[in-house]
Design a protein around this motif. Structure first.
Motif, PDB file in Angstrom:
ATOM      1  N   GLN A 192       0.822  -1.206   0.000  1.00 35.73           N
ATOM      2  CA  GLN A 192       0.000   0.000   0.000  1.00 35.73           C
ATOM      3  C   GLN A 192       0.859   1.261   0.000  1.00 35.73           C
ATOM      4  O   GLN A 192       0.523   2.258  -0.653  1.00 35.73           O
ATOM      5  CB  GLN A 192      -0.964  -0.011   1.188  1.00 35.73           C
ATOM      6  CG  GLN A 192      -2.051  -1.078   1.061  1.00 35.73           C
ATOM      7  CD  GLN A 192      -3.170  -0.929   2.068  1.00 35.73           C
ATOM      8  OE1 GLN A 192      -3.454   0.168   2.548  1.00 35.73           O
ATOM      9  NE2 GLN A 192      -3.827  -2.034   2.403  1.00 35.73           N
ATOM     10  N   ALA A 193       1.981   1.226   0.707  1.00 35.26           N
ATOM     11  CA  ALA A 193       2.890   2.381   0.725  1.00 35.26           C
ATOM     12  C   ALA A 193       3.485   2.627  -0.659  1.00 35.26           C
ATOM     13  O   ALA A 193       3.529   3.765  -1.143  1.00 35.26           O
ATOM     14  CB  ALA A 193       3.996   2.158   1.750  1.00 35.26           C
ATOM     15  N   LEU A 194       3.927   1.571  -1.315  1.00 35.61           N
ATOM     16  CA  LEU A 194       4.512   1.722  -2.648  1.00 35.61           C
ATOM     17  C   LEU A 194       3.466   2.164  -3.665  1.00 35.61           C
ATOM     18  O   LEU A 194       3.765   2.952  -4.569  1.00 35.61           O
ATOM     19  CB  LEU A 194       5.156   0.402  -3.085  1.00 35.61           C
ATOM     20  CG  LEU A 194       6.397  -0.033  -2.306  1.00 35.61           C
ATOM     21  CD1 LEU A 194       6.889  -1.391  -2.814  1.00 35.61           C
ATOM     22  CD2 LEU A 194       7.510   1.006  -2.412  1.00 35.61           C
ATOM     23  N   ASN A 195       2.253   1.663  -3.542  1.00 32.27           N
ATOM     24  CA  ASN A 195       1.192   2.075  -4.463  1.00 32.27           C
ATOM     25  C   ASN A 195       0.897   3.563  -4.344  1.00 32.27           C
ATOM     26  O   ASN A 195       0.534   4.222  -5.329  1.00 32.27           O
ATOM     27  CB  ASN A 195      -0.083   1.265  -4.213  1.00 32.27           C
ATOM     28  CG  ASN A 195      -0.028  -0.129  -4.808  1.00 32.27           C
ATOM     29  OD1 ASN A 195       0.841  -0.434  -5.623  1.00 32.27           O
ATOM     30  ND2 ASN A 195      -0.953  -0.986  -4.402  1.00 32.27           N
ATOM     31  N   VAL A 196       1.038   4.104  -3.134  1.00 28.78           N
ATOM     32  CA  VAL A 196       0.843   5.553  -2.932  1.00 28.78           C
ATOM     33  C   VAL A 196       2.027   6.328  -3.500  1.00 28.78           C
ATOM     34  O   VAL A 196       1.867   7.258  -4.294  1.00 28.78           O
ATOM     35  CB  VAL A 196       0.655   5.874  -1.438  1.00 28.78           C
ATOM     36  CG1 VAL A 196       0.703   7.382  -1.206  1.00 28.78           C
ATOM     37  CG2 VAL A 196      -0.654   5.314  -0.920  1.00 28.78           C
ATOM     38  N   LEU A 197       3.220   5.947  -3.090  1.00 23.17           N
ATOM     39  CA  LEU A 197       4.413   6.692  -3.462  1.00 23.17           C
ATOM     40  C   LEU A 197       4.668   6.683  -4.970  1.00 23.17           C
ATOM     41  O   LEU A 197       5.048   7.706  -5.544  1.00 23.17           O
ATOM     42  CB  LEU A 197       5.638   6.117  -2.745  1.00 23.17           C
ATOM     43  CG  LEU A 197       5.737   6.358  -1.244  1.00 23.17           C
ATOM     44  CD1 LEU A 197       6.890   5.558  -0.662  1.00 23.17           C
ATOM     45  CD2 LEU A 197       5.937   7.844  -0.964  1.00 23.17           C
ATOM     46  N   GLU A 198       4.479   5.538  -5.590  1.00 22.22           N
ATOM     47  CA  GLU A 198       4.920   5.379  -6.965  1.00 22.22           C
ATOM     48  C   GLU A 198       3.770   5.289  -7.969  1.00 22.22           C
ATOM     49  O   GLU A 198       3.941   4.804  -9.085  1.00 22.22           O
ATOM     50  CB  GLU A 198       5.843   4.161  -7.064  1.00 22.22           C
ATOM     51  CG  GLU A 198       6.969   4.235  -6.043  1.00 22.22           C
ATOM     52  CD  GLU A 198       8.177   3.400  -6.396  1.00 22.22           C
ATOM     53  OE1 GLU A 198       8.294   2.949  -7.540  1.00 22.22           O
ATOM     54  OE2 GLU A 198       9.025   3.227  -5.506  1.00 22.22           O
TER      55      GLU A 198
END
Length: 209
Positions: free
Chosen positions: A159-165
């Motif tokens: 979920q963090a990577l989906n937000v950031l990238e």
């Protein structure tokens, strides 16, 4: 007689997850610090995250004497992905004036064990904290969440990577996770699973007290 394990994913060879594990590139670097009690856990989601991300590293321990070079990497800004009063919600790189990629440090363990990692490693506890502004429901159907919005380590990383990238999507990391969950349900039997892990519809709809 113990079952032969896959040396890579640590699953029994008959249930090896390696064919389902992707190899994804990310601008964000992920450092997973795993409490030793999690290493042989049947649902070792930090291991899946480390195997599926090229720019990720997994370290196991309770006290890390070499933490400084792990979290102070040139070109990256480091933060702890962990709740806290001063935690900053993650936002896409395109919306952030600081364009340096994040180095996300992710403690892996129960809430108590993760908190102990912070206590035993002052450099870790001193890092600025970041969180998810919006938490999607967990797909971890075999364990009761300690709090509303709780996620497995792998889900938090995805979920963090989906937000950031964004618009890049890292949901492919969840493919072996979903297969692992389904395998555990099949092993215990659907009836047992539904009796012990599925809440009645009436309970789901009940308002909070």
């Amino acid at each position: 007689m113990s079952r032969i394990q896959c040396e890579r994913c640590l699953r029994p060879q008959a249930h090896c997850l390696c064919p389902l594990i992707p190899s994804l590139a990310s601008r964000t670097r992920v450092l997973l610090l795993q409490h030793p009690s999690e290493v042989r856990h049947a649902l070792n989601t930090a291991k899946l995250a480390a195997l599926g991300l090229r720019n990720a590293q997994l370290r196991v321990g309770e006290t890390f004497d070499d933490l400084a070079p792990l979290i102070e990497v040139p070109g990256y800004r480091s933060a702890l992905l962990f709740p806290g009063e001063d935690a900053r919600p993650l936002a896409a790189y395109t919306k952030d004036p600081d364009q340096r990629p994040w180095l996300l440090v992710v403690p892996d363990g129960t809430w108590r064990k993760a908190s102990k990692l912070l206590h035993c490693n002052p450099l870790l506890a001193a890092l600025p904290r970041v969180t998810l502004a919006q938490v999607l429901p967990s797909r971890y159907r075999l364990r009761k969440a300690p709090a509303e919005g709780a996620l497995s380590t792998l889900e938090a990383v995805v979920q963090a990577l989906n937000v950031l990238e964004a618009p890049a999507c890292f949901d492919g990391l969840l493919t072996p996770f979903d297969a692992l969950i389904e395998g555990q349900i099949a092993a215990m039997g659907r009836e047992t699973y539904e009796r012990n892990h599925v809440r009645p519809i009436a309970d789901k709809a009940a308002p909070p007290q």
